[in-house]
Motif scaffolding. Structure first.
Motif, PDB file in Angstrom:
ATOM      1  N   LEU A  92      15.980  -4.946 -21.962  1.00 40.95           N
ATOM      2  CA  LEU A  92      16.252  -5.107 -20.537  1.00 40.95           C
ATOM      3  C   LEU A  92      17.534  -4.390 -20.129  1.00 40.95           C
ATOM      4  CD1 LEU A  92      15.398  -8.823 -19.676  1.00 40.95           C
ATOM      5  CD2 LEU A  92      14.248  -6.777 -18.869  1.00 40.95           C
ATOM      6  N   GLU A  93      18.510  -4.443 -21.008  1.00 47.11           N
ATOM      7  CA  GLU A  93      19.786  -3.788 -20.717  1.00 47.11           C
ATOM      8  C   GLU A  93      19.613  -2.269 -20.667  1.00 47.11           C
ATOM      9  OE1 GLU A  93      23.809  -3.716 -23.142  1.00 47.11           O
ATOM     10  OE2 GLU A  93      23.176  -5.780 -22.681  1.00 47.11           O
ATOM     11  N   ASN A  94      18.827  -1.725 -21.598  1.00 48.01           N
ATOM     12  CA  ASN A  94      18.625  -0.271 -21.666  1.00 48.01           C
ATOM     13  C   ASN A  94      17.625   0.250 -20.645  1.00 48.01           C
ATOM     14  OD1 ASN A  94      20.443  -0.008 -23.775  1.00 48.01           O
ATOM     15  ND2 ASN A  94      18.867  -0.382 -25.324  1.00 48.01           N
ATOM     16  N   ASP A  95      16.657  -0.595 -20.248  1.00 46.72           N
ATOM     17  CA  ASP A  95      15.629  -0.179 -19.294  1.00 46.72           C
ATOM     18  C   ASP A  95      15.387  -1.318 -18.307  1.00 46.72           C
ATOM     19  OD1 ASP A  95      13.662   1.269 -18.034  1.00 46.72           O
ATOM     20  OD2 ASP A  95      12.113   0.800 -19.517  1.00 46.72           O
ATOM     21  N   PRO A  96      16.325  -1.532 -17.375  1.00 39.29           N
ATOM     22  CA  PRO A  96      16.202  -2.670 -16.457  1.00 39.29           C
ATOM     23  C   PRO A  96      15.008  -2.504 -15.509  1.00 39.29           C
ATOM     24  CG  PRO A  96      18.027  -1.278 -15.804  1.00 39.29           C
ATOM     25  CD  PRO A  96      17.491  -0.722 -17.095  1.00 39.29           C
ATOM     26  N   PRO A  97      14.471  -3.624 -15.026  1.00 38.35           N
ATOM     27  CA  PRO A  97      13.382  -3.537 -14.054  1.00 38.35           C
ATOM     28  C   PRO A  97      13.879  -2.909 -12.759  1.00 38.35           C
ATOM     29  CG  PRO A  97      14.077  -5.810 -14.350  1.00 38.35           C
ATOM     30  CD  PRO A  97      14.840  -4.976 -15.341  1.00 38.35           C
ATOM     31  N   LEU A  98      12.942  -2.471 -11.944  1.00 39.68           N
ATOM     32  CA  LEU A  98      13.305  -1.831 -10.679  1.00 39.68           C
ATOM     33  C   LEU A  98      14.099  -2.789  -9.800  1.00 39.68           C
ATOM     34  CD1 LEU A  98       9.982  -0.036  -9.698  1.00 39.68           C
ATOM     35  CD2 LEU A  98      12.038   0.991 -10.664  1.00 39.68           C
ATOM     36  N   SER A  99      15.132  -2.269  -9.194  1.00 40.57           N
ATOM     37  CA  SER A  99      15.893  -3.070  -8.233  1.00 40.57           C
ATOM     38  C   SER A  99      15.352  -2.776  -6.841  1.00 40.57           C
ATOM     39  CB  SER A  99      17.375  -2.714  -8.307  1.00 40.57           C
ATOM     40  OG  SER A  99      17.573  -1.398  -7.827  1.00 40.57           O
ATOM     41  N   ASP A 100      15.858  -3.455  -5.840  1.00 39.72           N
ATOM     42  CA  ASP A 100      15.429  -3.195  -4.470  1.00 39.72           C
ATOM     43  C   ASP A 100      15.715  -1.749  -4.066  1.00 39.72           C
ATOM     44  OD1 ASP A 100      14.461  -5.724  -4.149  1.00 39.72           O
ATOM     45  OD2 ASP A 100      16.256  -6.487  -3.143  1.00 39.72           O
ATOM     46  N   GLU A 101      16.778  -1.182  -4.615  1.00 40.85           N
ATOM     47  CA  GLU A 101      17.134   0.196  -4.289  1.00 40.85           C
ATOM     48  C   GLU A 101      16.121   1.179  -4.860  1.00 40.85           C
ATOM     49  OE1 GLU A 101      21.052   0.653  -5.855  1.00 40.85           O
ATOM     50  OE2 GLU A 101      21.917  -0.779  -4.469  1.00 40.85           O
ATOM     51  N   ASP A 102      15.456   0.799  -5.978  1.00 39.28           N
ATOM     52  CA  ASP A 102      14.493   1.681  -6.623  1.00 39.28           C
ATOM     53  C   ASP A 102      13.072   1.482  -6.095  1.00 39.28           C
ATOM     54  OD1 ASP A 102      16.517   2.633  -8.289  1.00 39.28           O
ATOM     55  OD2 ASP A 102      16.143   1.067  -9.778  1.00 39.28           O
ATOM     56  N   SER A 103      12.870   0.535  -5.193  1.00 35.30           N
ATOM     57  CA  SER A 103      11.519   0.242  -4.733  1.00 35.30           C
ATOM     58  C   SER A 103      11.013   1.339  -3.807  1.00 35.30           C
ATOM     59  CB  SER A 103      11.475  -1.118  -4.042  1.00 35.30           C
ATOM     60  OG  SER A 103      12.284  -1.086  -2.893  1.00 35.30           O
ATOM     61  N   ILE A 104       9.721   1.320  -3.568  1.00 34.94           N
ATOM     62  CA  ILE A 104       9.075   2.345  -2.735  1.00 34.94           C
ATOM     63  C   ILE A 104       9.323   2.019  -1.264  1.00 34.94           C
ATOM     64  CG2 ILE A 104       6.834   3.325  -2.119  1.00 34.94           C
ATOM     65  CD1 ILE A 104       5.897   2.624  -4.937  1.00 34.94           C
ATOM     66  N   ASN A 110       2.773   3.695   2.395  1.00 42.38           N
ATOM     67  CA  ASN A 110       1.636   4.023   3.261  1.00 42.38           C
ATOM     68  C   ASN A 110       0.958   5.317   2.809  1.00 42.38           C
ATOM     69  OD1 ASN A 110       2.053   1.743   4.811  1.00 42.38           O
ATOM     70  ND2 ASN A 110       3.279   2.822   6.348  1.00 42.38           N
ATOM     71  N   ARG A 111       1.751   6.310   2.428  1.00 47.62           N
ATOM     72  CA  ARG A 111       1.200   7.576   1.957  1.00 47.62           C
ATOM     73  C   ARG A 111       0.395   7.360   0.678  1.00 47.62           C
ATOM     74  NH1 ARG A 111       1.640  11.158  -1.668  1.00 47.62           N
ATOM     75  NH2 ARG A 111       3.438  10.250  -2.731  1.00 47.62           N
ATOM     76  N   GLU A 115      -3.709   7.720   0.108  1.00 46.82           N
ATOM     77  CA  GLU A 115      -4.240   8.556  -0.963  1.00 46.82           C
ATOM     78  C   GLU A 115      -5.193   7.753  -1.851  1.00 46.82           C
ATOM     79  OE1 GLU A 115      -2.495  10.795  -4.909  1.00 46.82           O
ATOM     80  OE2 GLU A 115      -1.228  10.741  -3.114  1.00 46.82           O
ATOM     81  N   PHE A 116      -4.818   6.524  -2.169  1.00 41.09           N
ATOM     82  CA  PHE A 116      -5.661   5.653  -2.979  1.00 41.09           C
ATOM     83  C   PHE A 116      -6.994   5.390  -2.271  1.00 41.09           C
ATOM     84  CE2 PHE A 116      -7.059   1.231  -3.582  1.00 41.09           C
ATOM     85  CZ  PHE A 116      -7.411   1.283  -4.920  1.00 41.09           C
ATOM     86  N   GLU A 117      -6.938   5.059  -0.980  1.00 39.93           N
ATOM     87  CA  GLU A 117      -8.165   4.787  -0.227  1.00 39.93           C
ATOM     88  C   GLU A 117      -9.065   6.017  -0.176  1.00 39.93           C
ATOM     89  OE1 GLU A 117      -6.696   3.251   3.531  1.00 39.93           O
ATOM     90  OE2 GLU A 117      -7.226   1.214   2.901  1.00 39.93           O
ATOM     91  N   ARG A 118      -8.460   7.201   0.002  1.00 39.98           N
ATOM     92  CA  ARG A 118      -9.242   8.443   0.030  1.00 39.98           C
ATOM     93  C   ARG A 118      -9.955   8.646  -1.303  1.00 39.98           C
ATOM     94  NH1 ARG A 118      -8.477  12.881  -2.112  1.00 39.98           N
ATOM     95  NH2 ARG A 118      -6.277  12.630  -2.525  1.00 39.98           N
ATOM     96  N   GLU A 119      -9.240   8.425  -2.406  1.00 38.78           N
ATOM     97  CA  GLU A 119      -9.842   8.573  -3.736  1.00 38.78           C
ATOM     98  C   GLU A 119     -10.966   7.563  -3.943  1.00 38.78           C
ATOM     99  OE1 GLU A 119      -6.735   8.283  -6.642  1.00 38.78           O
ATOM    100  OE2 GLU A 119      -5.749  10.120  -5.965  1.00 38.78           O
TER     101      GLU A 119
END
Length: 134
Positions: A92-104, A110-111, A115-119
């Motif tokens: 966890l220290e070396n590879d922490p989970p996504l933070s709010d700053e890293d979120s989409i 939406n994009r 794309e998923f719906e089109r596929e």
């Protein structure tokens, strides 16, 4: 047939609670309850006595917990640990989970969703063609 019952509030509340738990209307639950009593096998000498269940959800939970505690362990349900807590914390220290700053961001989400719906539509169309539905 329509049947109207005049019941005490305590019984109505109890019927509503039980029906809600089973995700049924009060009418459907009451009908099933009456059917189960009327069609249940009984001795000729037996008398039906209805007693309102006064147990609380806590009592039921205690009974369930006691049953679980009394049951023997099932070795097939036990998953052995693959790492120690120290190893897990180091990961966890070396590879922490996504933070709010890293979120989409919403526009990116939406994009990606479009794309998923089109596929998915392309896959559905290919399936319909393969199945002879188009």
């Amino acid at each position: 047939m329509l049947l109207t019952l005049d019941l005490p509030d305590q019984i109505v509340n109890h019927l509503e609670n039980k029906a809600s738990v089973l995700e049924l209307s009060v009418n459907a639950f009451t009908s099933r309850l009456l059917e189960s009593v009327l069609y249940a096998p009984q001795d000729a000498d037996s008398h039906f006595i209805y007693t309102l269940d006064q147990s609380s959800p806590t009592d039921s939970l205690r009974e369930l917990t006691a049953k679980i505690a009394a049951s023997p362990p099932d070795p097939s349900l036990i998953e052995p640990a693959t790492k120690t807590i120290a190893e897990f914390l180091l990961e966890l220290e070396n590879d922490p989970p996504l933070s709010d700053e890293d979120s989409i961001s919403p526009p990116e989400w939406n994009r990606l969703w479009a794309e998923f719906e089109r596929e998915m539509k392309e896959i559905d169309l290919a399936d319909e063609i393969a199945d002879g539905r188009r």
